[in-house]
Design a protein around this motif. Structure first.
Motif, mmCIF file in Angstrom:
data_model
loop_
_atom_site.group_PDB
_atom_site.id
_atom_site.type_symbol
_atom_site.label_atom_id
_atom_site.label_comp_id
_atom_site.label_asym_id
_atom_site.label_seq_id
_atom_site.Cartn_x
_atom_site.Cartn_y
_atom_site.Cartn_z
ATOM 1 N N GLU A 95 0.838 -1.205 0.000
ATOM 2 C CA GLU A 95 0.000 0.000 0.000
ATOM 3 C C GLU A 95 0.868 1.248 0.000
ATOM 4 O O GLU A 95 0.498 2.264 -0.585
ATOM 5 C CB GLU A 95 -0.959 0.004 1.198
ATOM 6 C CG GLU A 95 -2.157 0.923 0.914
ATOM 7 C CD GLU A 95 -2.902 1.402 2.134
ATOM 8 O OE1 GLU A 95 -2.716 0.828 3.218
ATOM 9 O OE2 GLU A 95 -3.671 2.377 1.986
ATOM 10 N N GLU A 150 0.418 7.479 -6.040
ATOM 11 C CA GLU A 150 -0.684 8.455 -6.100
ATOM 12 C C GLU A 150 -0.190 9.853 -5.753
ATOM 13 O O GLU A 150 -0.588 10.838 -6.373
ATOM 14 C CB GLU A 150 -1.817 8.036 -5.141
ATOM 15 C CG GLU A 150 -3.016 8.963 -5.268
ATOM 16 C CD GLU A 150 -4.179 8.623 -4.337
ATOM 17 O OE1 GLU A 150 -4.167 7.549 -3.719
ATOM 18 O OE2 GLU A 150 -5.093 9.460 -4.254
ATOM 19 N N ARG A 183 -6.770 8.610 3.229
ATOM 20 C CA ARG A 183 -7.221 7.213 3.221
ATOM 21 C C ARG A 183 -7.665 6.780 4.625
ATOM 22 O O ARG A 183 -8.609 6.022 4.767
ATOM 23 C CB ARG A 183 -6.105 6.290 2.715
ATOM 24 C CG ARG A 183 -5.900 6.439 1.219
ATOM 25 C CD ARG A 183 -4.912 5.439 0.711
ATOM 26 N NE ARG A 183 -4.652 5.648 -0.708
ATOM 27 C CZ ARG A 183 -3.992 4.804 -1.462
ATOM 28 N NH1 ARG A 183 -3.520 3.698 -0.946
ATOM 29 N NH2 ARG A 183 -3.801 5.052 -2.746
ATOM 30 N N ALA A 239 -6.316 1.529 -7.856
ATOM 31 C CA ALA A 239 -4.862 1.391 -7.705
ATOM 32 C C ALA A 239 -4.287 0.471 -8.778
ATOM 33 O O ALA A 239 -3.254 0.787 -9.379
ATOM 34 C CB ALA A 239 -4.550 0.847 -6.308
ATOM 35 N N ARG A 278 -7.738 7.279 -11.587
ATOM 36 C CA ARG A 278 -7.831 6.923 -10.163
ATOM 37 C C ARG A 278 -9.144 7.419 -9.567
ATOM 38 O O ARG A 278 -9.746 6.767 -8.735
ATOM 39 C CB ARG A 278 -6.648 7.486 -9.382
ATOM 40 C CG ARG A 278 -6.517 6.883 -8.003
ATOM 41 C CD ARG A 278 -5.316 7.387 -7.291
ATOM 42 N NE ARG A 278 -4.082 6.727 -7.640
ATOM 43 C CZ ARG A 278 -3.634 5.597 -7.086
ATOM 44 N NH1 ARG A 278 -4.358 4.976 -6.190
ATOM 45 N NH2 ARG A 278 -2.476 5.100 -7.450
ATOM 46 N N ASN A 279 -9.584 8.596 -10.046
ATOM 47 C CA ASN A 279 -10.828 9.153 -9.499
ATOM 48 C C ASN A 279 -12.069 8.539 -10.127
ATOM 49 O O ASN A 279 -13.181 8.798 -9.671
ATOM 50 C CB ASN A 279 -10.840 10.674 -9.695
ATOM 51 C CG ASN A 279 -9.879 11.343 -8.742
ATOM 52 O OD1 ASN A 279 -9.804 10.985 -7.570
ATOM 53 N ND2 ASN A 279 -9.102 12.295 -9.240
ATOM 54 N N GLU A 309 -11.020 8.318 5.245
ATOM 55 C CA GLU A 309 -12.052 7.610 4.472
ATOM 56 C C GLU A 309 -12.399 6.265 5.111
ATOM 57 O O GLU A 309 -13.566 5.890 5.170
ATOM 58 C CB GLU A 309 -11.577 7.400 3.032
ATOM 59 C CG GLU A 309 -11.722 8.663 2.191
ATOM 60 C CD GLU A 309 -11.054 8.565 0.822
ATOM 61 O OE1 GLU A 309 -11.136 9.542 0.070
ATOM 62 O OE2 GLU A 309 -10.442 7.504 0.522
ATOM 63 N N ASP A 329 -14.846 3.825 -7.682
ATOM 64 C CA ASP A 329 -15.243 3.934 -6.274
ATOM 65 C C ASP A 329 -14.391 2.997 -5.430
ATOM 66 O O ASP A 329 -14.041 3.315 -4.298
ATOM 67 C CB ASP A 329 -16.722 3.560 -6.109
ATOM 68 C CG ASP A 329 -17.623 4.677 -6.613
ATOM 69 O OD1 ASP A 329 -17.177 5.844 -6.566
ATOM 70 O OD2 ASP A 329 -18.744 4.382 -7.078
ATOM 71 N N ASP A 330 -14.048 1.844 -6.015
ATOM 72 C CA ASP A 330 -13.253 0.842 -5.308
ATOM 73 C C ASP A 330 -11.773 1.239 -5.375
ATOM 74 O O ASP A 330 -11.180 1.307 -6.460
ATOM 75 C CB ASP A 330 -13.478 -0.523 -5.983
ATOM 76 C CG ASP A 330 -12.731 -1.646 -5.277
ATOM 77 O OD1 ASP A 330 -11.692 -1.376 -4.650
ATOM 78 O OD2 ASP A 330 -13.198 -2.799 -5.374
ATOM 79 N N GLN A 331 -11.179 1.501 -4.209
ATOM 80 C CA GLN A 331 -9.784 1.968 -4.160
ATOM 81 C C GLN A 331 -8.792 0.940 -4.701
ATOM 82 O O GLN A 331 -7.809 1.293 -5.348
ATOM 83 C CB GLN A 331 -9.435 2.300 -2.719
ATOM 84 C CG GLN A 331 -8.189 3.142 -2.592
ATOM 85 C CD GLN A 331 -7.945 3.529 -1.156
ATOM 86 O OE1 GLN A 331 -8.637 4.375 -0.603
ATOM 87 N NE2 GLN A 331 -6.975 2.887 -0.528
#
Lengths: 61, 230
Positions: free
Chosen positions: B72, B79, B216, B141, B131-132, B219, B135-137
């Motif tokens: 991560e 990012e 993150r 990624a 990336r935007n 969120e 909805d699913d990070q």
């Protein structure tokens, strides 16, 4: 100039580039700090809310 | 996170000092015999160009690390670096254009170096948009990491564009030890500004990495709250 004629003064172009670079890089730095401050504030608020809830719950029992 | 903040502060201080010295040297440097004082534009243009390529190389490395190791941290760094690289690319194109007007007589030319640099800016913007778009990070990624790796094909094209094609853009000003086409008093400010811009890039990536990591965390806490209340 090579033939002996003086080169024109390009100062406005130079200032435009330095000003633009300062604006972009300075702006990016300020924006980063401003966003970080806001996010940290939200994290603190979460911590505060949780502590309050945990206090309330311990009072209930 | 605290250690990152400490490093960021140290890098920030070094950046300010080196930028101040570099700026003073740039403004005090002698005039070029052909370009006059427009040569000073190159002290901001060349380091910005180098940084836009270096940061993309970093994004590619972080993307590979993310896909390979599922790290991560690598995804956060990728990012965080993209907007910084986009800013360096935008300044490169704009400063090149401002230099080109008095030197070439045109703000823009569809030259191989300029066009491939514009493509790099479009890739950076595309990475941010992609990336935007999710909805699913996790999906965001993976998709951006794949696009970043594919986009890396533009790096050698930019670097070698001036040798592969007959371009209006001059060959690289400095391309490693022994491949320097800039002479003495004009070279020193360029090297100092380049070092300052490397530090500036590191500073901005570290700052953005803290923003991304904190966002993150916020969120995930919001999701947790929504789950608890839902």
């Amino acid at each position: 100039m090579v033939d002996g004629t003086p080169t024109p003064d390009y100062t406005p172009y130079v200032m435009a580039v330095y000003g633009l670079a300062a604006l972009v890089y300075g702006g990016l730095t300020l924006l980063g700090h401003w966003r970080l401050k806001g996010l940290k504030q939200r994290l603190d608020d979460f911590g505060h809310d949780r502590r309050e809830r945990s206090d309330d719950n311990s009072g209930d029992t | 996170m605290q250690r990152l903040a400490k490093w960021q502060l140290l890098v920030g201080l070094a950046t300010v000092i080196l930028l101040a010295v570099g700026l003073w040297m740039s403004l005090a440097a002698p005039l070029d015999f052909q370009q006059g004082n427009s040569v000073r534009i190159l002290y901001a243009h060349v380091p910005s160009a180098k940084m836009s390529l270096l940061i993309y190389l970093f994004v590619t490395g972080a993307s590979i690390a993310f896909l390979w190791k599922k790290s991560e941290t690598a995804d956060i760094l990728a990012e965080a670096a993209v907007p910084v690289g986009a800013a360096f690319s935008a300044v490169t194109l704009a400063s090149g254009s401002i230099w080109g007007k008095p030197m070439w007589g045109a703000w823009w030319a569809w030259d191989a170096r300029l066009t491939s640099m514009l493509v790099l800016l479009i890739i950076y913007v595309g990475l941010m948009a992609l990336r935007n778009a999710f909805d699913d990070q996790g999906k965001a990624a993976r998709a951006t990491a794949v696009l970043a790796i594919i986009g890396a094909i533009d790096l050698p094209i930019i670097h070698y564009s001036v040798t592969w094609w007959r371009t209006l853009h001059q060959p690289a000003s400095f391309d490693g030890p022994g491949k320097i086409s800039v002479q003495g008093p004009l070279l020193t400010p360029l090297l100092v500004m380049s070092a300052a811009f490397i530090l500036l890039g590191i500073y901005l990536v570290l700052l953005n990495a803290r923003v991304v990591a904190t966002r993150r965390r916020v969120e995930s806490l919001e999701d947790e709250e929504a789950w608890n209340h839902g």
